[in-house]
Motif scaffolding. Sequence first.
Motif, PDB file in Angstrom:
ATOM      1  N   SER A   8       0.710  -1.170   0.104  1.00  0.00           N
ATOM      2  CA  SER A   8       0.039   0.025   0.020  1.00  0.00           C
ATOM      3  C   SER A   8       0.743   1.040   0.039  1.00  0.00           C
ATOM      4  O   SER A   8       1.715   1.416   0.770  1.00  0.00           O
ATOM      5  CB  SER A   8      -0.859   0.014   1.117  1.00  0.00           C
ATOM      6  N   ALA A   9       0.860   2.034  -1.156  1.00  0.00           N
ATOM      7  CA  ALA A   9       1.811   3.110  -1.463  1.00  0.00           C
ATOM      8  C   ALA A   9       0.929   4.411  -1.607  1.00  0.00           C
ATOM      9  O   ALA A   9      -0.041   4.326  -2.235  1.00  0.00           O
ATOM     10  CB  ALA A   9       2.913   2.774  -2.149  1.00  0.00           C
ATOM     11  N   ASP A  10       1.682   5.556  -1.494  1.00  0.00           N
ATOM     12  CA  ASP A  10       1.215   6.847  -2.066  1.00  0.00           C
ATOM     13  C   ASP A  10       1.436   7.070  -3.607  1.00  0.00           C
ATOM     14  O   ASP A  10       0.930   8.120  -4.024  1.00  0.00           O
ATOM     15  CB  ASP A  10       1.319   7.733  -1.233  1.00  0.00           C
ATOM     16  N   ARG A  11       2.344   6.288  -4.033  1.00  0.00           N
ATOM     17  CA  ARG A  11       2.607   6.333  -5.558  1.00  0.00           C
ATOM     18  C   ARG A  11       2.903   4.907  -6.160  1.00  0.00           C
ATOM     19  O   ARG A  11       3.183   3.956  -5.308  1.00  0.00           O
ATOM     20  CB  ARG A  11       3.706   7.135  -5.695  1.00  0.00           C
ATOM     21  N   GLY A 146     -27.356   2.570   4.838  1.00  0.00           N
ATOM     22  CA  GLY A 146     -26.785   3.866   4.644  1.00  0.00           C
ATOM     23  C   GLY A 146     -25.594   3.590   5.944  1.00  0.00           C
ATOM     24  O   GLY A 146     -25.824   3.224   6.880  1.00  0.00           O
ATOM     25  N   PHE A 147     -24.374   3.693   5.371  1.00  0.00           N
ATOM     26  CA  PHE A 147     -23.123   3.741   6.107  1.00  0.00           C
ATOM     27  C   PHE A 147     -22.143   4.592   5.760  1.00  0.00           C
ATOM     28  O   PHE A 147     -21.787   4.992   4.517  1.00  0.00           O
ATOM     29  CB  PHE A 147     -22.605   2.283   6.543  1.00  0.00           C
ATOM     30  N   ASP A 148     -20.814   4.960   6.837  1.00  0.00           N
ATOM     31  CA  ASP A 148     -19.905   5.557   6.342  1.00  0.00           C
ATOM     32  C   ASP A 148     -18.661   4.631   6.620  1.00  0.00           C
ATOM     33  O   ASP A 148     -18.663   3.698   6.807  1.00  0.00           O
ATOM     34  CB  ASP A 148     -19.692   7.098   6.968  1.00  0.00           C
ATOM     35  N   ASP A 149     -17.434   5.357   6.299  1.00  0.00           N
ATOM     36  CA  ASP A 149     -16.215   4.783   6.488  1.00  0.00           C
ATOM     37  C   ASP A 149     -16.076   4.136   7.946  1.00  0.00           C
ATOM     38  O   ASP A 149     -15.520   3.115   8.194  1.00  0.00           O
ATOM     39  CB  ASP A 149     -14.911   5.470   6.272  1.00  0.00           C
ATOM     40  N   ALA A 150     -16.428   4.945   9.038  1.00  0.00           N
ATOM     41  CA  ALA A 150     -16.365   4.544  10.553  1.00  0.00           C
ATOM     42  C   ALA A 150     -17.102   3.270  10.435  1.00  0.00           C
ATOM     43  O   ALA A 150     -16.664   2.301  11.194  1.00  0.00           O
ATOM     44  CB  ALA A 150     -16.858   5.830  11.390  1.00  0.00           C
ATOM     45  N   ARG A 151     -18.510   3.027  10.113  1.00  0.00           N
ATOM     46  CA  ARG A 151     -19.151   1.980  10.541  1.00  0.00           C
ATOM     47  C   ARG A 151     -18.353   0.822   9.783  1.00  0.00           C
ATOM     48  O   ARG A 151     -18.574  -0.128  10.306  1.00  0.00           O
ATOM     49  CB  ARG A 151     -20.373   2.254   9.932  1.00  0.00           C
ATOM     50  N   LYS A 152     -17.844   1.067   8.414  1.00  0.00           N
ATOM     51  CA  LYS A 152     -17.405  -0.022   7.758  1.00  0.00           C
ATOM     52  C   LYS A 152     -16.195  -0.690   8.415  1.00  0.00           C
ATOM     53  O   LYS A 152     -15.884  -1.753   8.604  1.00  0.00           O
ATOM     54  CB  LYS A 152     -16.935   0.373   6.466  1.00  0.00           C
ATOM     55  N   LEU A 153     -15.405   0.271   9.052  1.00  0.00           N
ATOM     56  CA  LEU A 153     -14.281  -0.184   9.635  1.00  0.00           C
ATOM     57  C   LEU A 153     -14.525  -0.805  11.000  1.00  0.00           C
ATOM     58  O   LEU A 153     -13.729  -1.821  11.198  1.00  0.00           O
ATOM     59  CB  LEU A 153     -13.175   1.045  10.009  1.00  0.00           C
ATOM     60  N   ASN A 154     -15.436  -0.310  11.596  1.00  0.00           N
ATOM     61  CA  ASN A 154     -15.939  -1.005  12.955  1.00  0.00           C
ATOM     62  C   ASN A 154     -16.487  -2.341  12.851  1.00  0.00           C
ATOM     63  O   ASN A 154     -16.216  -3.372  13.230  1.00  0.00           O
ATOM     64  CB  ASN A 154     -16.844  -0.198  13.701  1.00  0.00           C
ATOM     65  N   GLY A 176     -11.056  -1.268  -2.378  1.00  0.00           N
ATOM     66  CA  GLY A 176     -11.299  -0.330  -3.411  1.00  0.00           C
ATOM     67  C   GLY A 176     -10.719   1.098  -2.867  1.00  0.00           C
ATOM     68  O   GLY A 176     -10.259   1.870  -3.433  1.00  0.00           O
ATOM     69  N   ASP A 177     -10.580   1.148  -1.556  1.00  0.00           N
ATOM     70  CA  ASP A 177     -10.176   2.231  -0.876  1.00  0.00           C
ATOM     71  C   ASP A 177      -8.990   1.701   0.146  1.00  0.00           C
ATOM     72  O   ASP A 177      -8.012   2.469   0.329  1.00  0.00           O
ATOM     73  CB  ASP A 177     -11.220   3.044  -0.046  1.00  0.00           C
ATOM     74  N   TYR A 178      -9.358   1.054   1.098  1.00  0.00           N
ATOM     75  CA  TYR A 178      -8.480   0.660   2.279  1.00  0.00           C
ATOM     76  C   TYR A 178      -8.064  -0.766   2.016  1.00  0.00           C
ATOM     77  O   TYR A 178      -8.504  -1.712   1.586  1.00  0.00           O
ATOM     78  CB  TYR A 178      -9.158   0.688   3.467  1.00  0.00           C
ATOM     79  N   VAL A 220      -5.210  -0.879   9.070  1.00  0.00           N
ATOM     80  CA  VAL A 220      -5.838  -0.296   8.084  1.00  0.00           C
ATOM     81  C   VAL A 220      -5.049   0.598   7.618  1.00  0.00           C
ATOM     82  O   VAL A 220      -4.538   1.575   7.892  1.00  0.00           O
ATOM     83  CB  VAL A 220      -7.101   0.268   8.573  1.00  0.00           C
ATOM     84  N   TYR A 221      -4.846   0.586   5.949  1.00  0.00           N
ATOM     85  CA  TYR A 221      -3.985   1.348   5.355  1.00  0.00           C
ATOM     86  C   TYR A 221      -4.609   2.049   4.050  1.00  0.00           C
ATOM     87  O   TYR A 221      -5.545   1.365   3.752  1.00  0.00           O
ATOM     88  CB  TYR A 221      -2.547   0.652   4.595  1.00  0.00           C
ATOM     89  N   ARG A 222      -4.361   3.439   3.801  1.00  0.00           N
ATOM     90  CA  ARG A 222      -4.913   3.885   2.797  1.00  0.00           C
ATOM     91  C   ARG A 222      -3.636   4.593   2.081  1.00  0.00           C
ATOM     92  O   ARG A 222      -3.301   5.576   2.607  1.00  0.00           O
ATOM     93  CB  ARG A 222      -6.053   4.795   2.810  1.00  0.00           C
ATOM     94  N   ASP A 223      -3.378   4.249   0.705  1.00  0.00           N
ATOM     95  CA  ASP A 223      -2.166   4.764  -0.019  1.00  0.00           C
ATOM     96  C   ASP A 223      -1.095   4.963   1.003  1.00  0.00           C
ATOM     97  O   ASP A 223      -0.330   6.193   0.947  1.00  0.00           O
ATOM     98  CB  ASP A 223      -2.923   6.162  -0.451  1.00  0.00           C
TER      99      ASP A 223
END
Length: 223
Positions: A8-11, A146-154, A176-178, A220-223
């Motif tokens: 997982s990297a930013d480039r 309906g959910f947001d990232d916080a609910r998904k991660l939890n 797709g994101d994390y 959990v990593y993002r980029d």
Amino acid sequence: MCELFGVSADRKIRVNDYLNTFFKHSVEHHNGWGLALLDDGLVSVEKEPVRAIDSHYLKNRLTGNIETARCMAHIRKATVGDVSFANTHPFVLSDSTGKKWAFVHNGTIFEECVLNPYIYVQEGSTDSERVLYFIVEWINRLILNGFDDARKLNFINENVLKLSPGNKLNFLLYDGDYMYVHKNEPGTMYRKVMPGAVIISTHPLDDFAWEEVPQNQLLVYRD
């Protein structure tokens, strides 16, 4: 046991040297290999149910430049399910929004009745694929409400805690994101942290700055 590799990297970074070393471990993991490139919103999977070091396709693939910001790879030593394409990691499944989830697993799920219903819908016969079906089905239920990232991660964290006891649950999951990383057996997963990037592997792949991934903790990593 199987082995896992992830980035997982930013480039985009060149990963040929890491992959060459990783796939050489297939001397003892002869039941399949797989590689998923997860860049630019796409999921590109290449895999075969053969030993990686015997694959002419993979040998030729690794001679070309492979640059990626997000990827995962797997070499399989089968414990559940026969040796076939359908049972070869990575596994990919779309949620109800069309977003693709990719998953690689090292371990065995000995007892977990919540996974049993997916025996009848999965393409292969591994417990690993059933874990992915379980996660994505519950993500679909969250989407309906309906959910947001916080609910998904939890949600993912809570269910990893439920599945982990009594089972071996080392995995990489990408939504797709994390990228999610988990291990629950000592000495079975390491990370190399660099500026803007992290490399994950079952075993260190060179002599520089690897540390063991924390035990029983969802990273959990993002980029």
